[in-house]
Structures are given as C-alpha cells and as structure tokens.
Design a protein around this motif. Sequence first.
Motif, PDB file in Angstrom:
ATOM      1  N   SER A  91     -13.470  -3.940   0.194  1.00  0.00           N
ATOM      2  CA  SER A  91     -14.531  -4.540   1.011  1.00  0.00           C
ATOM      3  C   SER A  91     -15.878  -3.948   0.613  1.00  0.00           C
ATOM      4  CB  SER A  91     -14.272  -4.297   2.496  1.00  0.00           C
ATOM      5  OG  SER A  91     -14.550  -2.962   2.839  1.00  0.00           O
ATOM      6  N   PRO A  92     -16.934  -4.729   0.719  1.00  0.00           N
ATOM      7  CA  PRO A  92     -18.262  -4.219   0.347  1.00  0.00           C
ATOM      8  C   PRO A  92     -18.618  -2.913   1.060  1.00  0.00           C
ATOM      9  CG  PRO A  92     -18.353  -6.585   0.625  1.00  0.00           C
ATOM     10  CD  PRO A  92     -16.975  -6.154   1.078  1.00  0.00           C
ATOM     11  N   ALA A  93     -18.279  -2.783   2.336  1.00  0.00           N
ATOM     12  CA  ALA A  93     -18.627  -1.575   3.098  1.00  0.00           C
ATOM     13  C   ALA A  93     -17.817  -0.354   2.678  1.00  0.00           C
ATOM     14  CB  ALA A  93     -18.417  -1.830   4.590  1.00  0.00           C
ATOM     15  N   ALA A  94     -16.681  -0.568   2.009  1.00  0.00           N
ATOM     16  CA  ALA A  94     -15.796   0.550   1.662  1.00  0.00           C
ATOM     17  C   ALA A  94     -15.915   0.981   0.201  1.00  0.00           C
ATOM     18  CB  ALA A  94     -14.350   0.166   1.969  1.00  0.00           C
ATOM     19  N   ARG A  95     -16.776   0.362  -0.564  1.00  0.00           N
ATOM     20  CA  ARG A  95     -16.893   0.695  -1.987  1.00  0.00           C
ATOM     21  C   ARG A  95     -17.522   2.068  -2.175  1.00  0.00           C
ATOM     22  NH1 ARG A  95     -18.653  -5.366  -3.557  1.00  0.00           N
ATOM     23  NH2 ARG A  95     -16.608  -6.244  -3.131  1.00  0.00           N
ATOM     24  N   GLY A  96     -17.117   2.714  -3.277  1.00  0.00           N
ATOM     25  CA  GLY A  96     -17.684   4.008  -3.627  1.00  0.00           C
ATOM     26  C   GLY A  96     -17.079   5.181  -2.878  1.00  0.00           C
ATOM     27  N   LYS A  97     -15.970   4.978  -2.185  1.00  0.00           N
ATOM     28  CA  LYS A  97     -15.345   6.040  -1.396  1.00  0.00           C
ATOM     29  C   LYS A  97     -14.005   6.502  -1.967  1.00  0.00           C
ATOM     30  CE  LYS A  97     -17.696   4.493   2.747  1.00  0.00           C
ATOM     31  NZ  LYS A  97     -17.605   3.953   4.088  1.00  0.00           N
ATOM     32  N   GLY A  98     -13.657   6.013  -3.167  1.00  0.00           N
ATOM     33  CA  GLY A  98     -12.419   6.435  -3.809  1.00  0.00           C
ATOM     34  C   GLY A  98     -11.186   5.644  -3.402  1.00  0.00           C
ATOM     35  N   TYR A  99     -11.362   4.628  -2.561  1.00  0.00           N
ATOM     36  CA  TYR A  99     -10.202   3.862  -2.103  1.00  0.00           C
ATOM     37  C   TYR A  99      -9.531   3.095  -3.234  1.00  0.00           C
ATOM     38  CZ  TYR A  99     -12.071   4.765   2.587  1.00  0.00           C
ATOM     39  OH  TYR A  99     -12.544   5.363   3.730  1.00  0.00           O
ATOM     40  N   ALA A 100     -10.313   2.559  -4.159  1.00  0.00           N
ATOM     41  CA  ALA A 100      -9.735   1.773  -5.252  1.00  0.00           C
ATOM     42  C   ALA A 100      -8.811   2.633  -6.106  1.00  0.00           C
ATOM     43  CB  ALA A 100     -10.838   1.158  -6.106  1.00  0.00           C
ATOM     44  N   SER A 101      -9.225   3.845  -6.425  1.00  0.00           N
ATOM     45  CA  SER A 101      -8.369   4.737  -7.215  1.00  0.00           C
ATOM     46  C   SER A 101      -7.077   5.047  -6.484  1.00  0.00           C
ATOM     47  CB  SER A 101      -9.095   6.046  -7.532  1.00  0.00           C
ATOM     48  OG  SER A 101     -10.172   5.816  -8.394  1.00  0.00           O
ATOM     49  N   GLU A 102      -7.184   5.360  -5.199  1.00  0.00           N
ATOM     50  CA  GLU A 102      -5.980   5.637  -4.403  1.00  0.00           C
ATOM     51  C   GLU A 102      -5.068   4.427  -4.342  1.00  0.00           C
ATOM     52  OE1 GLU A 102      -6.089   7.784  -0.608  1.00  0.00           O
ATOM     53  OE2 GLU A 102      -8.245   8.032  -0.956  1.00  0.00           O
ATOM     54  N   MET A 103      -5.654   3.262  -4.183  1.00  0.00           N
ATOM     55  CA  MET A 103      -4.888   2.031  -4.096  1.00  0.00           C
ATOM     56  C   MET A 103      -4.107   1.789  -5.393  1.00  0.00           C
ATOM     57  SD  MET A 103      -6.537  -1.652  -3.090  1.00  0.00           S
ATOM     58  CE  MET A 103      -7.707  -1.728  -4.418  1.00  0.00           C
ATOM     59  N   ILE A 104      -4.745   1.991  -6.527  1.00  0.00           N
ATOM     60  CA  ILE A 104      -4.076   1.811  -7.820  1.00  0.00           C
ATOM     61  C   ILE A 104      -2.953   2.831  -7.972  1.00  0.00           C
ATOM     62  CG2 ILE A 104      -4.381   1.928 -10.331  1.00  0.00           C
ATOM     63  CD1 ILE A 104      -5.479  -0.661  -8.926  1.00  0.00           C
ATOM     64  N   HIS A 105      -3.203   4.076  -7.593  1.00  0.00           N
ATOM     65  CA  HIS A 105      -2.147   5.096  -7.697  1.00  0.00           C
ATOM     66  C   HIS A 105      -0.962   4.749  -6.807  1.00  0.00           C
ATOM     67  CE1 HIS A 105      -4.323   7.629 -10.413  1.00  0.00           C
ATOM     68  NE2 HIS A 105      -5.363   7.700  -9.602  1.00  0.00           N
ATOM     69  N   GLN A 106      -1.224   4.245  -5.614  1.00  0.00           N
ATOM     70  CA  GLN A 106      -0.117   3.895  -4.714  1.00  0.00           C
ATOM     71  C   GLN A 106       0.679   2.696  -5.217  1.00  0.00           C
ATOM     72  OE1 GLN A 106      -0.535   3.890  -0.496  1.00  0.00           O
ATOM     73  NE2 GLN A 106      -1.876   5.672  -0.496  1.00  0.00           N
ATOM     74  N   ILE A 107       0.006   1.692  -5.764  1.00  0.00           N
ATOM     75  CA  ILE A 107       0.733   0.524  -6.254  1.00  0.00           C
ATOM     76  C   ILE A 107       1.538   0.887  -7.502  1.00  0.00           C
ATOM     77  CG2 ILE A 107      -0.929  -0.632  -7.796  1.00  0.00           C
ATOM     78  CD1 ILE A 107       0.771  -2.522  -4.984  1.00  0.00           C
ATOM     79  N   LEU A 108       1.014   1.812  -8.317  1.00  0.00           N
ATOM     80  CA  LEU A 108       1.781   2.273  -9.477  1.00  0.00           C
ATOM     81  C   LEU A 108       2.988   3.096  -9.038  1.00  0.00           C
ATOM     82  CD1 LEU A 108      -1.060   3.165 -12.003  1.00  0.00           C
ATOM     83  CD2 LEU A 108       0.529   1.213 -12.099  1.00  0.00           C
ATOM     84  N   ASN A 109       2.821   3.886  -8.010  1.00  0.00           N
ATOM     85  CA  ASN A 109       3.939   4.641  -7.463  1.00  0.00           C
ATOM     86  C   ASN A 109       5.040   3.678  -6.987  1.00  0.00           C
ATOM     87  OD1 ASN A 109       5.096   7.243  -6.577  1.00  0.00           O
ATOM     88  ND2 ASN A 109       4.877   6.342  -4.549  1.00  0.00           N
ATOM     89  N   LEU A 110       4.657   2.641  -6.283  1.00  0.00           N
ATOM     90  CA  LEU A 110       5.612   1.622  -5.839  1.00  0.00           C
ATOM     91  C   LEU A 110       6.321   1.006  -7.047  1.00  0.00           C
ATOM     92  CD1 LEU A 110       6.708  -0.490  -3.658  1.00  0.00           C
ATOM     93  CD2 LEU A 110       4.794  -1.900  -4.420  1.00  0.00           C
ATOM     94  N   ALA A 111       5.549   0.621  -8.042  1.00  0.00           N
ATOM     95  CA  ALA A 111       6.111  -0.057  -9.213  1.00  0.00           C
ATOM     96  C   ALA A 111       7.070   0.828  -9.997  1.00  0.00           C
ATOM     97  CB  ALA A 111       4.976  -0.530 -10.123  1.00  0.00           C
ATOM     98  N   PHE A 112       6.651   2.061 -10.271  1.00  0.00           N
ATOM     99  CA  PHE A 112       7.453   2.923 -11.135  1.00  0.00           C
ATOM    100  C   PHE A 112       8.539   3.696 -10.400  1.00  0.00           C
ATOM    101  CE2 PHE A 112       3.496   2.796 -13.909  1.00  0.00           C
ATOM    102  CZ  PHE A 112       4.050   1.918 -14.829  1.00  0.00           C
ATOM    103  N   GLN A 113       8.252   4.168  -9.208  1.00  0.00           N
ATOM    104  CA  GLN A 113       9.242   4.970  -8.492  1.00  0.00           C
ATOM    105  C   GLN A 113      10.193   4.121  -7.662  1.00  0.00           C
ATOM    106  OE1 GLN A 113       6.974   8.198  -6.520  1.00  0.00           O
ATOM    107  NE2 GLN A 113       8.022   9.507  -7.971  1.00  0.00           N
ATOM    108  N   GLU A 114       9.652   3.251  -6.842  1.00  0.00           N
ATOM    109  CA  GLU A 114      10.508   2.484  -5.940  1.00  0.00           C
ATOM    110  C   GLU A 114      11.181   1.299  -6.632  1.00  0.00           C
ATOM    111  OE1 GLU A 114       8.813   1.615  -2.078  1.00  0.00           O
ATOM    112  OE2 GLU A 114       7.513   3.371  -2.261  1.00  0.00           O
ATOM    113  N   LEU A 115      10.409   0.529  -7.404  1.00  0.00           N
ATOM    114  CA  LEU A 115      10.964  -0.660  -8.046  1.00  0.00           C
ATOM    115  C   LEU A 115      11.582  -0.366  -9.409  1.00  0.00           C
ATOM    116  CD1 LEU A 115       8.170  -3.248  -7.117  1.00  0.00           C
ATOM    117  CD2 LEU A 115      10.341  -2.786  -5.932  1.00  0.00           C
ATOM    118  N   LYS A 116      11.360   0.849  -9.916  1.00  0.00           N
ATOM    119  CA  LYS A 116      11.943   1.291 -11.195  1.00  0.00           C
ATOM    120  C   LYS A 116      11.542   0.397 -12.369  1.00  0.00           C
ATOM    121  CE  LYS A 116      14.481   4.383  -8.985  1.00  0.00           C
ATOM    122  NZ  LYS A 116      13.757   5.545  -8.546  1.00  0.00           N
TER     123      LYS A 116
END
Length: 182
Positions: A91-116
């Motif tokens: 969201s425009p109000a949430a940019r620049g706070k590091g959320y995008a990096s965290e979001m990418i790390h979490q989705i990669l964790n889901l993909a590689f760890q949970e979904l194998k």
Amino acid sequence: MIKLEPFTEKDFDLLISWISTPELMVQWSGAHFKFPLNHEQLTEYISPANLETSSEYIYKVLANDEIVGHISLGRVDRVNETARIGKVFISPAARGKGYASEMIHQILNLAFQELKLNRISLGVFDFNFPAIKIYEQAGFQKEGLLRQTNKVRNQYWNLIEMGILKAEWQASAGLRGIQSNV
C-alpha cells in the motif's frame, strides 16, 4: 514483523482503492485484470474452482493487524517443483518500511519449506528499481529481458524475468543467519 493471511472478499475494497490507475493495474497484475479493478474480477480470482486449477496461494499482508500489502504464489507445479510469485503490492502508506522484503522472504519460506518446491520465478518491469533491488537481495537472479511485453497507454514496457533455486535460497538464508530446515 508481518503475517500472510488468505485474501478474502472482505479485503476487496481496500485493494481496489490501492489500484487507482491503469499503470498500477499493469504493474500489479500484468494482463491478468482489466482496469478498473472490481469485485467481479476479484471474485473470479479467489474462486475455489480457480484456485484448484491454478494452484494459487493468495494472501493479504498484515503488519500490526493492518493490511499493508498483497502477494500471490501461483502456477504451482508439483511435478516440476516450480511456482511463480505475482501480484505483489505494498500500500502507498506502507512503502519504505521493509514490508516488501519480509513479504518476499515469507513467500519463499512457504514455497521452499512448506511446499517443497525447487524453483520460484517472477516478472518485474525494468523501471521498477526498488522491487528489483528487493528481489536481488532475497537471492533472485535476472534470467532474461522480455521486450515490450505490455502496452500501457502509448508506451511499451519491458519485463525482467527473475528466478531463484532452492539451493540459492538456502545459501542466502544462511548468509542472513536465517534457519532453513529444507
């Protein structure tokens, strides 16, 4: 710290309010949706039949119980162990706070760890330097340039294809001091 939770009909109006121009629509979804975004398109996007056939995981992103973004992991192919990140938006109000990096790390964790899975790809327009930087920091590598893939108004946009393999993710997770149990 952020959380990924399933994107539901209750979240439609907020996402619609973020996607306020044809350019933002294309940046968010490529050619998947038509501007203006509406409930009908989003209902089809999250319909159970659509999710079964496309194997898509669709999330809203929460920070301090406030919705700050959207992301999906689609085209999940369990035979070839691949998937594609898409529809990434902060969201425009949430940019620049590091959320995008965290979001990418979490989705990669889901993909590689949970979904194998073994390989995750994504596409990003070549002018979106902040997103490219985030993807590279997460371990993605540029794999190619698709020229003039989308026409927006009277301009053609180029798309950079990026990908990351499980072994690369494990190596970069180790460098960041993150536990990877894959």
